[in-house]
Design a protein around this motif. Structure first.
Motif, PDB file in Angstrom:
ATOM      1  N   ALA A 330       0.826  -1.206   0.000  1.00  0.00           N
ATOM      2  CA  ALA A 330       0.000   0.000   0.000  1.00  0.00           C
ATOM      3  C   ALA A 330       0.863   1.259   0.000  1.00  0.00           C
ATOM      4  CB  ALA A 330      -0.938  -0.008   1.202  1.00  0.00           C
ATOM      5  N   LEU A 331       1.979   1.227   0.721  1.00  0.00           N
ATOM      6  CA  LEU A 331       2.886   2.375   0.746  1.00  0.00           C
ATOM      7  C   LEU A 331       3.517   2.617  -0.625  1.00  0.00           C
ATOM      8  CD1 LEU A 331       4.685   1.717   4.149  1.00  0.00           C
ATOM      9  CD2 LEU A 331       3.119   3.613   3.652  1.00  0.00           C
ATOM     10  N   LEU A 332       3.914   1.545  -1.293  1.00  0.00           N
ATOM     11  CA  LEU A 332       4.540   1.682  -2.602  1.00  0.00           C
ATOM     12  C   LEU A 332       3.544   2.173  -3.650  1.00  0.00           C
ATOM     13  CD1 LEU A 332       6.774  -1.532  -2.621  1.00  0.00           C
ATOM     14  CD2 LEU A 332       7.525   0.844  -2.357  1.00  0.00           C
ATOM     15  N   VAL A 333       2.296   1.727  -3.542  1.00  0.00           N
ATOM     16  CA  VAL A 333       1.259   2.220  -4.454  1.00  0.00           C
ATOM     17  C   VAL A 333       1.065   3.716  -4.261  1.00  0.00           C
ATOM     18  CG1 VAL A 333      -1.215   2.165  -4.947  1.00  0.00           C
ATOM     19  CG2 VAL A 333       0.047   0.020  -4.690  1.00  0.00           C
ATOM     20  N   GLU A 334       1.011   4.162  -3.009  1.00  0.00           N
ATOM     21  CA  GLU A 334       0.864   5.581  -2.719  1.00  0.00           C
ATOM     22  C   GLU A 334       2.057   6.377  -3.235  1.00  0.00           C
ATOM     23  OE1 GLU A 334      -0.093   9.390  -1.288  1.00  0.00           O
ATOM     24  OE2 GLU A 334      -1.344   7.637  -1.757  1.00  0.00           O
ATOM     25  N   GLU A 335       3.254   5.868  -2.998  1.00  0.00           N
ATOM     26  CA  GLU A 335       4.450   6.577  -3.446  1.00  0.00           C
ATOM     27  C   GLU A 335       4.466   6.696  -4.971  1.00  0.00           C
ATOM     28  OE1 GLU A 335       8.635   6.461  -1.311  1.00  0.00           O
ATOM     29  OE2 GLU A 335       8.569   4.960  -2.900  1.00  0.00           O
ATOM     30  N   LYS A 336       4.063   5.654  -5.664  1.00  0.00           N
ATOM     31  CA  LYS A 336       3.996   5.660  -7.125  1.00  0.00           C
ATOM     32  C   LYS A 336       3.019   6.720  -7.614  1.00  0.00           C
ATOM     33  CE  LYS A 336       3.457   2.366 -10.970  1.00  0.00           C
ATOM     34  NZ  LYS A 336       2.286   2.908 -11.724  1.00  0.00           N
ATOM     35  N   GLU A 337       1.862   6.806  -6.950  1.00  0.00           N
ATOM     36  CA  GLU A 337       0.875   7.809  -7.343  1.00  0.00           C
ATOM     37  C   GLU A 337       1.390   9.218  -7.108  1.00  0.00           C
ATOM     38  OE1 GLU A 337      -2.686   6.847  -5.230  1.00  0.00           O
ATOM     39  OE2 GLU A 337      -3.114   5.055  -6.440  1.00  0.00           O
ATOM     40  N   ARG A 338       2.114   9.415  -6.012  1.00  0.00           N
ATOM     41  CA  ARG A 338       2.682  10.739  -5.731  1.00  0.00           C
ATOM     42  C   ARG A 338       3.681  11.138  -6.820  1.00  0.00           C
ATOM     43  NH1 ARG A 338       3.932  10.962   0.849  1.00  0.00           N
ATOM     44  NH2 ARG A 338       1.865  10.237   1.513  1.00  0.00           N
ATOM     45  N   LYS A 339       4.517  10.190  -7.185  1.00  0.00           N
ATOM     46  CA  LYS A 339       5.546  10.489  -8.185  1.00  0.00           C
ATOM     47  C   LYS A 339       4.918  10.800  -9.537  1.00  0.00           C
ATOM     48  CE  LYS A 339      10.016   8.836  -9.853  1.00  0.00           C
ATOM     49  NZ  LYS A 339      11.020   7.741  -9.806  1.00  0.00           N
ATOM     50  N   GLU A 340       3.917  10.007  -9.913  1.00  0.00           N
ATOM     51  CA  GLU A 340       3.277  10.203 -11.217  1.00  0.00           C
ATOM     52  C   GLU A 340       2.478  11.499 -11.272  1.00  0.00           C
ATOM     53  OE1 GLU A 340       1.057   6.617 -11.733  1.00  0.00           O
ATOM     54  OE2 GLU A 340       2.797   5.459 -12.456  1.00  0.00           O
ATOM     55  N   SER A 341       2.037  11.982 -10.089  1.00  0.00           N
ATOM     56  CA  SER A 341       1.287  13.238 -10.050  1.00  0.00           C
ATOM     57  C   SER A 341       2.207  14.456 -10.090  1.00  0.00           C
ATOM     58  CB  SER A 341       0.429  13.293  -8.789  1.00  0.00           C
ATOM     59  OG  SER A 341       1.235  13.448  -7.629  1.00  0.00           O
ATOM     60  N   GLY A 342       3.532  14.217 -10.033  1.00  0.00           N
ATOM     61  CA  GLY A 342       4.483  15.316 -10.121  1.00  0.00           C
ATOM     62  C   GLY A 342       4.904  15.905  -8.799  1.00  0.00           C
ATOM     63  N   ARG A 343       4.548  15.264  -7.687  1.00  0.00           N
ATOM     64  CA  ARG A 343       4.961  15.782  -6.381  1.00  0.00           C
ATOM     65  C   ARG A 343       6.468  15.672  -6.213  1.00  0.00           C
ATOM     66  NH1 ARG A 343       1.375  13.890  -1.273  1.00  0.00           N
ATOM     67  NH2 ARG A 343       3.280  14.651  -0.265  1.00  0.00           N
ATOM     68  N   LYS A 344       7.094  16.756  -5.849  1.00  0.00           N
ATOM     69  CA  LYS A 344       8.537  16.734  -5.618  1.00  0.00           C
ATOM     70  C   LYS A 344       8.888  15.952  -4.351  1.00  0.00           C
ATOM     71  CE  LYS A 344       9.468  21.111  -7.984  1.00  0.00           C
ATOM     72  NZ  LYS A 344      10.008  22.504  -7.853  1.00  0.00           N
ATOM     73  N   ASP A 345       7.954  15.929  -3.409  1.00  0.00           N
ATOM     74  CA  ASP A 345       8.196  15.225  -2.143  1.00  0.00           C
ATOM     75  C   ASP A 345       7.541  13.832  -2.155  1.00  0.00           C
ATOM     76  OD1 ASP A 345       5.578  16.067  -2.130  1.00  0.00           O
ATOM     77  OD2 ASP A 345       5.554  16.668  -0.028  1.00  0.00           O
ATOM     78  N   TRP A 346       7.641  13.157  -3.281  1.00  0.00           N
ATOM     79  CA  TRP A 346       6.956  11.868  -3.445  1.00  0.00           C
ATOM     80  C   TRP A 346       7.541  10.765  -2.561  1.00  0.00           C
ATOM     81  CZ3 TRP A 346      10.080   7.884  -5.007  1.00  0.00           C
ATOM     82  CH2 TRP A 346      11.279   8.223  -5.636  1.00  0.00           C
ATOM     83  N   GLN A 347       8.816  10.865  -2.236  1.00  0.00           N
ATOM     84  CA  GLN A 347       9.459   9.772  -1.503  1.00  0.00           C
ATOM     85  C   GLN A 347       9.103   9.809  -0.020  1.00  0.00           C
ATOM     86  OE1 GLN A 347      13.837   9.586  -1.441  1.00  0.00           O
ATOM     87  NE2 GLN A 347      13.660   7.400  -1.922  1.00  0.00           N
ATOM     88  N   ILE A 348       8.688   8.663   0.510  1.00  0.00           N
ATOM     89  CA  ILE A 348       8.283   8.549   1.909  1.00  0.00           C
ATOM     90  C   ILE A 348       9.422   7.954   2.722  1.00  0.00           C
ATOM     91  CG2 ILE A 348       6.609   7.546   3.516  1.00  0.00           C
ATOM     92  CD1 ILE A 348       4.695   7.211   1.108  1.00  0.00           C
ATOM     93  N   PRO A 349       9.905   8.655   3.742  1.00  0.00           N
ATOM     94  CA  PRO A 349      10.956   8.079   4.587  1.00  0.00           C
ATOM     95  C   PRO A 349      10.387   7.006   5.508  1.00  0.00           C
ATOM     96  CG  PRO A 349      10.331  10.237   5.417  1.00  0.00           C
ATOM     97  CD  PRO A 349       9.559  10.037   4.153  1.00  0.00           C
ATOM     98  N   MET A 350      11.118   5.917   5.643  1.00  0.00           N
ATOM     99  CA  MET A 350      10.727   4.853   6.576  1.00  0.00           C
ATOM    100  C   MET A 350      11.961   4.391   7.323  1.00  0.00           C
ATOM    101  SD  MET A 350      11.756   1.475   5.949  1.00  0.00           S
ATOM    102  CE  MET A 350      12.723   0.690   4.616  1.00  0.00           C
ATOM    103  N   ARG A 351      11.719   3.821   8.496  1.00  0.00           N
ATOM    104  CA  ARG A 351      12.831   3.230   9.225  1.00  0.00           C
ATOM    105  C   ARG A 351      12.399   1.927   9.885  1.00  0.00           C
ATOM    106  NH1 ARG A 351      12.669   3.732  14.759  1.00  0.00           N
ATOM    107  NH2 ARG A 351      11.559   5.459  15.739  1.00  0.00           N
ATOM    108  N   PRO A 352      13.336   0.986  10.044  1.00  0.00           N
ATOM    109  CA  PRO A 352      13.027  -0.199  10.833  1.00  0.00           C
ATOM    110  C   PRO A 352      12.890   0.229  12.285  1.00  0.00           C
ATOM    111  CG  PRO A 352      15.377  -0.136  10.334  1.00  0.00           C
ATOM    112  CD  PRO A 352      14.747   1.009   9.597  1.00  0.00           C
ATOM    113  N   ASP A 353      11.741  -0.041  12.875  1.00  0.00           N
ATOM    114  CA  ASP A 353      11.438   0.478  14.205  1.00  0.00           C
ATOM    115  C   ASP A 353      11.635  -0.621  15.245  1.00  0.00           C
ATOM    116  OD1 ASP A 353      10.607   2.298  16.114  1.00  0.00           O
ATOM    117  OD2 ASP A 353       8.515   1.725  15.917  1.00  0.00           O
ATOM    118  N   HIS A 354      12.573  -0.409  16.118  1.00  0.00           N
ATOM    119  CA  HIS A 354      12.929  -1.386  17.147  1.00  0.00           C
ATOM    120  C   HIS A 354      13.498  -2.644  16.479  1.00  0.00           C
ATOM    121  CE1 HIS A 354       9.798   0.526  20.101  1.00  0.00           C
ATOM    122  NE2 HIS A 354      10.644   1.394  19.578  1.00  0.00           N
TER     123      HIS A 354
END
Length: 394
Positions: A330-354
């Motif tokens: 679901a996160l990758l689908v959202e990121e893909k849509e952001r990029k295709e819409s032209g958002r400069k901030d399309w990339q979502i930061p994530m971290r391994p938590d604990h």
């Protein structure tokens, strides 16, 4: 298309070095200026100093976690207006220094609570655990909070009393430390007596009132974040239920959707913490990810094994009750849509938590949940999962 791989670093006093972090494959750092007292302004000078240290190791400061919200703001007492103004200035300074994501929380008193910081899992590694019976024993029989019994079922109270009666003095001291003292992410620590006094300050603040204070805070800071080019990302309650008589306001999908509507802006977003939301058996993380996707500004990925009574322990990424592959998709689908819409901030930061404390880390002193090898294992697994899913989305 790939989530930005980040790693939490507690600064120069963190036992894990920036050089070690670079070897994990992470490219971004999640850090904070823990030396600055809560409520004080983060100056450009101090921000640049930390950024330079990170950049010297070939990494970048991607996310702030966190700029603490002063307790006066949550209670709307004392100097809360001054602290809100200071918070706005900190946001502006971070934006001016090119740091565009700020994770924060609105949990009263404690950022998070566990009853066991070294739960022995089946393979010999250590994990974090929350045991409702032990927590009730602390609340009712150690802290002796007024009216605490009303918060637990008769079954839990009976088991809690049995456990309390069997505790040694050392065990009582240990559980007290685990619940209230010096946990990572909390900028203050408390004795049992001072802790009760802080709890008493929230006696007249219920969940609706705390939520009102949160929404007023958002109406103040989000316009500033928009102008500064900063995305705010509120962290959910951990665990997602009322504890010690303290209200919770970011525990469910309804909570999260409601707060994003208070100020309709991409700067008013969520930290999707699969472990914190996931500790509630009532939360469906894949569905939450899809619903909240446009407002997910930061991601913590970890898994938990949980039950309906509120017990949980932090499990390996693919062994708990959260469908991590479905969340990642679901996160990758959202990121893909952001990029295709032209958002400069399309990339979502994530971290391994604990991560489980394991291997050579076992005898070392590390922040609970933040040892090296357990998180490196998690990051490697997330990287592999992401690559496999990306191929299927092309």
């Amino acid at each position: 298309m790939a989530l930005e791989q980040t790693w939490r670093w507690y600064g120069p006093n963190d036992p894990i070095s920036l050089q070690e972090i670079k070897q994990t494959g992470a490219t971004g750092i999640v850090s904070a200026l823990h030396q600055i007292p809560n409520g004080e302004v983060w100056t450009i000078e101090e921000i640049k100093k930390r950024s330079a240290e990170i950049e010297a190791a070939g990494l970048r400061w991607s996310v702030v976690e966190s700029v603490p919200v002063h307790e006066d703001i949550k209670k709307k007492t004392g100097d809360y207006k001054k602290y809100i103004d200071n918070y706005k200035l900190s946001i502006q300074n971070l934006g001016a220094c090119g740091i565009e994501t700020i994770c924060y929380n609105f949990m009263p008193v404690l950022d998070w609570s566990r009853t066991d910081l070294a739960f022995e899992s089946g393979d010999g590694s250590n994990a974090l655990r929350f045991d409702m019976d032990i927590f009730a024993a602390f609340d009712v029989f150690i802290l002796k909070r007024e009216n605490a019994k009303a918060d637990y079922s008769e079954e839990i109270l009976k088991r809690a009393e049995v456990k309390f009666q069997s505790m040694t003095t050392e065990e009582i001291e240990k559980i007290t430390r685990n619940v209230i003292a010096g946990l990572p992410g909390a900028e203050e620590s408390y004795t049992l007596e001072s802790f009760q006094k802080v709890l008493d300050e929230y006696k007249e603040i219920d969940a609706p009132k705390l939520k009102k204070h949160l929404f007023e805070f958002l109406s103040e800071i989000i316009p500033v974040a928009e102008q500064a080019g900063v995305r705010m990302a509120i962290h959910p309650d951990d665990p997602p239920r009322a504890l010690l008589g303290l209200p919770r306001v970011v525990s469910t999908i309804d909570d999260a959707v409601e707060l994003t509507k208070v100020v309709d802006s991409v700067s008013n977003g969520i930290t999707l913490c699969t472990g914190s939301f996931g500790a509630g058996h009532f939360n469906n993380l894949p569905e939450m990810t899809k619903i909240l996707a446009p407002r997910i500004n930061f991601v913590h990925l970890r898994n938990v094994s949980r039950d309906a009574e509120g017990n949980f322990f932090e499990n390996y990424l693919f062994d708990g009750d959260i469908d991590i592959p479905a969340v990642m998709k679901a996160l990758l689908v959202e990121e893909k849509e952001r990029k295709e819409s032209g958002r400069k901030d399309w990339q979502i930061p994530m971290r391994p938590d604990h991560g489980n404390k394991m291997l050579d880390d076992l005898p070392k002193t590390t922040n609970p949940g933040y040892s090296l090898y357990g998180r490196m294992k998690g990051l490697a697994e997330l990287r592999g999962l992401e690559q496999g899913l990306m191929a299927s989305l092309k």
